[in-house]
Enzyme design. Structure first.
Site, mmCIF file in Angstrom:
data_model
loop_
_atom_site.group_PDB
_atom_site.id
_atom_site.type_symbol
_atom_site.label_atom_id
_atom_site.label_comp_id
_atom_site.label_asym_id
_atom_site.label_seq_id
_atom_site.Cartn_x
_atom_site.Cartn_y
_atom_site.Cartn_z
ATOM 1 C CB CYS A 120 -6.567 2.718 -0.411
ATOM 2 S SG CYS A 120 -4.955 2.570 0.352
ATOM 3 C CG HIS A 256 -8.976 5.548 2.139
ATOM 4 N ND1 HIS A 256 -8.783 4.372 2.826
ATOM 5 C CD2 HIS A 256 -7.763 5.909 1.656
ATOM 6 C CE1 HIS A 256 -7.500 4.038 2.751
ATOM 7 N NE2 HIS A 256 -6.860 4.953 2.052
ATOM 8 C CG ASN A 286 -4.119 3.862 4.530
ATOM 9 O OD1 ASN A 286 -4.995 3.025 4.311
ATOM 10 N ND2 ASN A 286 -3.570 4.597 3.592
#
Ligand code: UT7
Length: 329
Positions: A120, A256, A286
């Site tokens: 990520c 994020h 996500n």
């Protein structure tokens, strides 16, 4: 602009782009697959839906669409790019890199192209690498992409993870500039957390059984949550102190997009309200390395982020890895 090889240049973001696959899977759709509810997913994560790649659609396809948008905004031709970096955990193939597959689709020949794997945090890592290339005078125009097909490494029988992830891509074009741009990047990793968030098998580590869980994401969610909240607030402080800036100097947090509660916790530590925090996790869940550039592009195209503003980009993910960038847009 006069430019000499040894002059230190800044990396300026001159274009952004993003792409989400057409197929949308809502929380209600997930209720039919695993024991979950729309209410639980919204309350615990802020996620309402995710986009899923079609059969045959690959990470480089998503990367291509996001890149074309970014190039168009930047008014840069693909053939004029000096470097292409793709951050991805879900490459099209074992090799060649997704970056070279993207390069071929874009019609660029000869420029260095490579992938970065930091899960990520991949986009922030890629941005950091691109910034070093520009600052040292090696290149002038760089395409940095975060692109993922997380649905391909999702166990659709595991409610702990399958509700959390989605597919998508985001991209930026950077150009060497005398103006302020990326002020600093900060990247970190701590491999001791390997097993809190990982896919247990891969290429050299072969799956020992047919159990799908060995080939898909495994996560100890609330342990990841705790470390993420602490780490992201620390890196925000590190970044501001390094640049001699105060929280009040920030115009936007571009975080994020993993969990709304993590985003809000970070924003609160920075005294930033929702009007200064870009939130898109509700729309695409996500998307790992794609999430920061997806959020950035939405806020830029929506006219919320405008030239001259100060942005804090941050991310946290498997490894663990984490990182930030302070950007004068
Ligand atoms: O991008 C990389 C970084 N990743 C992240 O940042 C993700 C970090 N973690 C999280 O976002 C959160 O920890 C989760 C959203 C994964 C979980 O939220 P939580 O508040 O930490 O919940 P929990 O794991 O403590 O689970 C609470 C309960 C459990 O039931 P019991 O044991 O309390 O009876 C779970 O079994 O919720 C249950 N649960 C679910 N219930 C309905 C877990 N998943 C689900 C689900 N639907 N999908």
């Amino acid at each position: 602009m006069s430019w000499t090889k040894n002059q230190t240049m800044n990396s300026k973001i001159i274009g952004t782009g993003s792409y989400l696959p057409e197929n949308i899977m809502t929380n209600v759709d997930l209720e039919k697959i695993v024991e979950t509810t729309d209410e639980w997913i919204r309350e615990r994560t802020g996620i309402e839906q995710r986009h899923i790649v079609a059969d045959g659609q690959t990470t480089s396809d998503l990367a291509y669409k996001a890149s074309m948008q970014a190039l168009e905004m930047a008014r840069v031709k693909a053939e004029d790019l000096d470097l292409i970096i793709v951050a991805t955990t879900t490459p099209d193939k074992i090799f060649p890199s997704t970056a070279t597959i993207l390069q071929q689709k874009l019609g660029n020949n000869g420029s260095p192209s490579f992938d970065i794997q930091a899960v990520c945090t991949g986009f922030i890592y890629a941005l950091s690498v691109a910034d070093q290339f520009i600052k040292t005078g090696m290149v002038k125009k760089v395409l940095v992409v975060g692109a993922e097909s997380m649905s391909r490494i999702t166990n659709w029988k595991d409610r702990d993870t399958c509700v959390l992830f989605g597919d998508g891509a985001g991209a930026v074009v950077l150009e060497a500039s005398n103006e302020e741009g990326i002020l600093s990047t900060h990247i970190h990793a701590d491999g001791k957390y390997e097993e809190l968030l990982h896919v247990p098998s891969g290429i050299s580590k072969v799956a020992q059984t047919d159990d799908i869980a060995e080939r898909t994401m495994n996560m100890k969610g609330n342990e990841v949550f705790r470390v993420a909240v602490n780490t992201l607030s620390k890196i925000a402080t590190e970044t501001l102190e390094y640049n001699n800036k105060a929280k009040e100097d920030l115009d936007w947090l571009v975080p994020h997009q993993a969990n709304l509660r993590i985003i809000k916790a970070t924003a609160k530590k920075l005294n930033l309200g929702e009007n200064k925090t870009v939130i898109t996790v509700n729309k695409h869940a996500n998307t790992s390395s794609a999430s920061v550039p997806l959020a950035l592009d939405e806020a830029v195209r929506g006219g919320r982020i405008i030239p001259g503003q100060l942005l804090l980009l941050e991310a946290f993910g498997g490894g663990f890895t984490w990182g930030s960038a302070l950007v004068r847009f």
